[in-house]
Design a protein around this motif. Structure first.
Motif, PDB file in Angstrom:
ATOM      1  N   LEU A 118      25.929 158.587 132.309  1.00 22.34           N
ATOM      2  CA  LEU A 118      24.722 159.888 132.882  1.00 22.34           C
ATOM      3  C   LEU A 118      25.529 160.759 132.021  1.00 22.34           C
ATOM      4  O   LEU A 118      23.364 161.124 130.742  1.00 22.34           O
ATOM      5  N   VAL A 119      25.778 161.308 131.357  1.00 21.47           N
ATOM      6  CA  VAL A 119      25.899 162.671 130.408  1.00 21.47           C
ATOM      7  C   VAL A 119      26.312 161.563 129.123  1.00 21.47           C
ATOM      8  O   VAL A 119      26.422 163.073 128.240  1.00 21.47           O
ATOM      9  N   GLN A 120      26.234 160.773 128.835  1.00 17.35           N
ATOM     10  CA  GLN A 120      26.596 160.369 127.370  1.00 17.35           C
ATOM     11  C   GLN A 120      28.073 161.068 126.940  1.00 17.35           C
ATOM     12  O   GLN A 120      28.145 162.090 125.617  1.00 17.35           O
ATOM     13  N   PHE A 121      29.125 159.869 127.672  1.00 18.71           N
ATOM     14  CA  PHE A 121      30.329 160.846 127.246  1.00 18.71           C
ATOM     15  C   PHE A 121      31.051 160.853 126.157  1.00 18.71           C
ATOM     16  O   PHE A 121      31.138 161.677 125.954  1.00 18.71           O
ATOM     17  N   GLU A 122      30.286 160.085 125.164  1.00 15.81           N
ATOM     18  CA  GLU A 122      30.859 159.972 124.246  1.00 15.81           C
ATOM     19  C   GLU A 122      30.944 161.430 122.854  1.00 15.81           C
ATOM     20  O   GLU A 122      31.531 160.712 122.017  1.00 15.81           O
TER      21      GLU A 122
END
Ligand code: GDP
Ligand code: MG
Length: 397
Positions: A118-122
């Protein structure tokens, strides 16, 4: 703001770099790359600040940026969760550092991998996990998942002032012991999930000068430096691969000619001449490969002076069989004819060998053998050049 706005090195940067490296020998290329690394605005560091709702994430983001909670541009803090989407805040002192205030974790059915997606870990180079209380199951989950994704994190135990006030009510209160206990609790929690040397910082958003905020900042500076290098190291294999391919292409074009020459020599009916000439031709060609890729001894020597590595260290990385020296015996080894060798003398030596090895090599090497040998050597040498370059960059940037 979209993810693309935060990409680390622009394509243009890379093209520039490629351009300058491709025209240089290896030692100069190393210098170019090192200069590149010194450029401040090359790389961004994105830090994701995460933790339970109310643990003090937003307060930390402000403190970390040297801002009070109510100053302009500060993250909203308070008793209710206000962060539903990742919010980005630039660091005023390090223009390449972006601090992201992430939504809270720890809702009853919290799933670390869903959250990270959800938080765009990349997007984040590493995370700061904030806990204001004991080490909990949600921290375990999150830390594990971050590790599994191949990312790093620091653990921050916040609201230290709060914990100390509470402990102070006890008769035998001891500040150092209280801090140690808090630190140990977090460290143990992290060790249990296999983090060998967990880094835990104790911080109070109210008393910034106390405890570990300074340490964390120091750590961050180092991190930024390492990070810049790391990002370039990630990009370099591709850059060098591309440059190497070009060099290889140019050299490959010559292989047919060399092999043809060798085949012509073989047609001359003079015993011994053929293999001797083949070996000389091959040796000459291989020397050219090594010097084109900057792996000849003088270049390696220069490289050592600049990178602080020894010749032995560099050579130990090389798998091309001739880096110990190009001579008739090493070339015969390459030809798989090692068993024929009884001495390591010069080319004349082969002439004397003719009666023994005559049937094998007196006729000279075929076009195919020579071209295959050169092609394989070229591949190996190009690969060695890449390894040597990467290793030289590991130290002393
Ligand atoms: N005593 C104390 N309170 C803090 C500290 N950090 C945050 N708080 C308070 O804890 C509440 C939640 O903080 P906030 O930063 O909004 O948490 P977030 O939900 O994780 O972003 C706020 O009322 C803060 O004022 C701290 O270090 N010490
Ligand atoms: Mg918040």
């Amino acid at each position: 703001m979209s993810f693309e706005d935060y990409s680390v090195i622009t394509q243009e940067n890379l093209e520039d770099l490629k351009e300058s490296i491709s025209t240089q020998d290896l030692p100069s290329a190393i210098n170019t790359i090192k200069d590149y690394l010194k450029q401040q605005d090359l790389v961004e560091l994105n830090i994701g600040v995460t933790g339970e709702s109310g643990s003090g994430k937003s307060t930390f983001v402000n403190a970390f940026r040297g801002l009070g909670d109510e100053e302009e541009g500060s993250a909203k803090t308070g008793i209710v969760e206000t962060t539903m989407e990742p919010e980005v805040y630039p660091h005023p002192n390090y223009k390449n550092v972006k601090v992201w205030d992430l939504p809270g974790i720890g809702t009853p059915n919290f799933k670390a991998h869903e959250y990270l997606k959800l938080v765009q870990f990349e997007r984040y180079d590493f995370f700061i996990i904030i806990a204001s209380d004991r080490f909990k199951e949600c921290h375990t989950q999150l830390a594990k998942e971050i590790k599994r994704m191949g990312k790093n994190f620091y653990f921050v135990r916040s609201k230290i002032d709060f914990s100390i006030t509470a402990e102070k009510r006890k008769k035998n209160f001891d500040l150092k012991m209280t801090l140690d206990t808090i630190r140990k609790d977090c460290e143990n929690g992290l060790k249990q999930i296999g983090i060998e040397a967990p880094v835990v910082f104790l911080i109070s958003g109210w008393e910034l000068g106390k405890y570990d905020l300074n340490l964390l900042e120091e750590r961050m500076e180092k991190e930024l430096d390492q990070h810049k290098r790391h990002v370039l190291m990630l990009a370099l294999p591709n850059i060098t691969l591309e440059i190497n391919e070009k060099k290889k292409k140019a050299l490959e074009d010559n292989i047919g000619r060399v092999a043809f020459l060798s085949a012509c020599v073989a047609a001359i009916p003079l015993p011994g001449l053929s293999i001797a000439a083949d070996v000389a031709i091959i040796a000459e060609e291989l020397r050219k490969y090594y010097s084109t890729f900057g792996l000849d001894d003088p270049s390696l020597q220069k490289l050592c002076e600049r990178s602080g590595k020894t010749i032995e260290e560099l050579k130990s990385l090389m798998k091309s069989p001739l880096h110990q020296g190009i001579n008739p015996s090493s070339i015969l080894t390459l030809l798989g004819a090692a068993s024929l060798l009884i001495s390591e003398d010069a080319v004349e030596f082969f002439v004397s060998l003719i009666p023994i090895v005559g049937t094998v090599v007196a006729g000279g090497l075929s076009y195919l053998t020579v071209s295959r040998l050169l092609k394989r050597a070229l591949d190996d040498i190009a690969e060695d050049a890449r390894k040597v370059l990467m290793a030289s960059l590991e130290t002393g940037v």
